[in-house]
Every structure is written in C-alpha cells, then in structure tokens.
Motif scaffolding. Structure first.
Motif, short mmCIF file in Angstrom:
data_model
loop_
_atom_site.label_atom_id
_atom_site.label_comp_id
_atom_site.label_asym_id
_atom_site.label_seq_id
_atom_site.Cartn_x
_atom_site.Cartn_y
_atom_site.Cartn_z
N SER A 237 -1.13 -0.19 -12.40
CA SER A 237 -2.10 0.80 -12.89
C SER A 237 -2.70 0.36 -14.22
N PRO A 238 -4.05 0.33 -14.30
CA PRO A 238 -4.69 -0.05 -15.57
C PRO A 238 -4.40 0.95 -16.69
N LYS A 239 -4.01 2.17 -16.33
CA LYS A 239 -3.68 3.14 -17.37
C LYS A 239 -2.36 2.77 -18.05
N ALA A 240 -1.42 2.25 -17.25
CA ALA A 240 -0.12 1.87 -17.81
C ALA A 240 -0.14 0.43 -18.34
N ASN A 241 -1.07 -0.37 -17.83
CA ASN A 241 -1.09 -1.80 -18.14
C ASN A 241 -2.56 -2.22 -18.31
N PRO A 242 -3.08 -2.10 -19.55
CA PRO A 242 -4.52 -2.26 -19.79
C PRO A 242 -5.09 -3.64 -19.41
N GLN A 243 -4.21 -4.64 -19.22
CA GLN A 243 -4.73 -5.95 -18.82
C GLN A 243 -5.12 -6.00 -17.34
N ARG A 244 -4.68 -5.03 -16.58
CA ARG A 244 -4.97 -5.03 -15.15
C ARG A 244 -6.47 -4.86 -14.87
N LEU A 245 -6.92 -5.56 -13.83
CA LEU A 245 -8.30 -5.44 -13.35
C LEU A 245 -9.34 -5.77 -14.43
N THR A 246 -9.00 -6.70 -15.31
CA THR A 246 -9.94 -7.10 -16.36
C THR A 246 -10.40 -8.55 -16.18
N ASP A 247 -9.88 -9.24 -15.16
CA ASP A 247 -10.20 -10.65 -14.99
C ASP A 247 -10.58 -10.90 -13.52
N LYS A 248 -11.87 -11.18 -13.32
CA LYS A 248 -12.40 -11.30 -11.96
C LYS A 248 -11.65 -12.35 -11.13
N LYS A 249 -11.37 -13.50 -11.75
CA LYS A 249 -10.69 -14.57 -11.01
C LYS A 249 -9.31 -14.14 -10.55
N LYS A 250 -8.63 -13.41 -11.42
CA LYS A 250 -7.28 -12.94 -11.08
C LYS A 250 -7.34 -11.92 -9.94
N ILE A 251 -8.32 -11.03 -10.00
CA ILE A 251 -8.45 -10.02 -8.93
C ILE A 251 -8.75 -10.73 -7.60
N ASP A 252 -9.71 -11.66 -7.62
CA ASP A 252 -10.07 -12.43 -6.42
C ASP A 252 -8.84 -13.11 -5.82
N LYS A 253 -8.15 -13.85 -6.68
CA LYS A 253 -7.02 -14.66 -6.23
C LYS A 253 -5.92 -13.81 -5.60
N TRP A 254 -5.54 -12.74 -6.30
CA TRP A 254 -4.39 -11.97 -5.83
C TRP A 254 -4.74 -11.07 -4.67
N LEU A 255 -5.96 -10.55 -4.61
CA LEU A 255 -6.33 -9.73 -3.44
C LEU A 255 -6.31 -10.60 -2.19
N LYS A 256 -6.84 -11.81 -2.30
CA LYS A 256 -6.88 -12.70 -1.16
C LYS A 256 -5.46 -13.01 -0.69
N ARG A 257 -4.63 -13.41 -1.65
CA ARG A 257 -3.26 -13.79 -1.34
C ARG A 257 -2.43 -12.61 -0.84
N ASN A 258 -2.57 -11.45 -1.50
CA ASN A 258 -1.74 -10.31 -1.16
C ASN A 258 -2.16 -9.67 0.16
N PHE A 259 -3.47 -9.65 0.48
CA PHE A 259 -3.89 -9.16 1.81
C PHE A 259 -3.30 -10.07 2.88
N ASN A 260 -3.29 -11.37 2.61
CA ASN A 260 -2.69 -12.29 3.57
C ASN A 260 -1.20 -12.04 3.74
N ASP A 261 -0.51 -11.74 2.66
CA ASP A 261 0.93 -11.45 2.73
C ASP A 261 1.22 -10.28 3.66
N VAL A 262 0.38 -9.23 3.54
CA VAL A 262 0.67 -7.98 4.26
C VAL A 262 -0.07 -7.91 5.60
N TYR A 263 -1.34 -8.33 5.61
CA TYR A 263 -2.19 -8.14 6.79
C TYR A 263 -2.47 -9.43 7.57
N LYS A 264 -1.99 -10.54 7.05
CA LYS A 264 -2.20 -11.85 7.66
C LYS A 264 -3.69 -12.18 7.85
#
Ligand code: HEC
Length: 133
Positions: free
Chosen positions: A88-115
């Motif tokens: 949560s960005p409210k609890a962790n202000p660094q969250r969702l502030t870096d486009k590359k990080k969001i891209d990278k982890w969404l891609k990887r994490n969707f693959n982890d769960v949804y293949k």
C-alpha cells in the motif's frame, strides 16, 4: 549594475504522479479496444488480487500469497519466505513511484499467478485496488 538571473525555467513542475500517468496510459490502451470503457474498478481488482490460481510453479497461489490480505502490512514471500514490505502506498510511500519497477513486477507477478501477462484492464483494476488500500 549587477543583475541576478533567476533560472526559473530550469524548474519544472510535474502535476501528475507516476501512478496517475501509468493508469492513464493503461486506460488509453483499454479504450483503443473498447471505446465505451467506463474506468477501472477496485472490486474487480480485489478479485484479481485475492483469487487463487494454479501458478507457474504448479501451486495454487494468489497475489495475496506473497503480499498478504492487509496491504498496509509486510508479508512473507510464499516461495522464499523473504519479507516483502507493504504494497500500500499509504503505508509505504515508495510504492508505485517508479514506472520501471511497476512494469517489471506486474509482468513477473502476473506470470507467477496467472501464467501469462496481465491485460491493460486487469493491470489497471489491480493497481486501483492496491491504491485504495
Ligand atoms: C511469489 C511472490 C509474489 C507474488 C505471488 C506476487 N508478488 Fe508482487 N512482488 C513480489 C516481490 C518479491 C516484489 C518486489 C520486491 C518489493 O518490491 O518489495 C513484488 C513487487 C510488486 C509490485 C511493485 C510495487 C512497487 O511499485 O514497488 C507490484 C505492483 C506487485 N508486486 C503486484 C503484484 C500483483 C498484482 C500480484 C498478483 C498478480 C503479485 N504482485 C503477486 C512478490 C510477489
């Protein structure tokens, strides 16, 4: 007479945050396919985040398996048991502030769960859900 030049033009202001721009881009992608698209939905996002699927490693997992149910709290990685800081960005202000990080982890994490990768609509819904927490 000496004059002081104030470099006002060097200061640039950015009004939209990284995540706002990110969501606008996703929304534009959805609208290309579906012109009557109404907008992202935190309820659909919650379903994407909490529902379990047979993931990449053959285990039933959800996004919550690594990030927990309470996104303001840290949680253990399902596979490595390493601590993951709150999403949560409210609890962790660094969250969702870096486009590359969001891209990278969404891609990887969707693959982890949804293949597979998330669609623009799924990504927008799940990010809206995370932001609402
Ligand atoms: C196997 C464990 C695991 C699963 C399952 C998982 N994540 Fe993650 N996620 C991580 C790790 C590890 C990171 C990177 C470390 C960190 O940022 O704390 C991360 C980072 C992220 C980030 C980056 C946030 C930022 O800006 O810092 C987002 C967004 C995210 N995950 C969303 C999701 C979504 C949505 C799902 C479900 C589709 C999901 N995660 C499932 C482990 C997981």
């Amino acid at each position: 007479m000496k004059r002081v030049i104030i470099p006002a033009l060097l200061v640039s202001f950015s009004f939209a945050s990284v995540i706002e721009e990110y969501l606008t881009n996703l929304k534009n992608e959805v609208i290309k396919e579906k012109p009557d698209f109404k907008g992202f939905d935190t309820k659909r996002g919650e379903e994407i985040f909490t529902s379990k699927h047979l993931g990449k490693k053959g285990k039933e997992i959800s996004c919550s398996s690594c990030h927990g149910i309470d996104l303001t709290k840290s949680h253990q990685n399902f596979f490595t048991a390493k601590v993951i800081e709150p999403l949560s960005p409210k609890a962790n202000p660094q969250r969702l502030t870096d486009k590359k990080k969001i891209d990278k982890w969404l891609k990887r994490n969707f693959n982890d769960v949804y293949k597979r990768e998330g669609t623009p609509k799924e990504k927008g819904d799940v990010l809206s859900f995370i932001m609402s927490k």
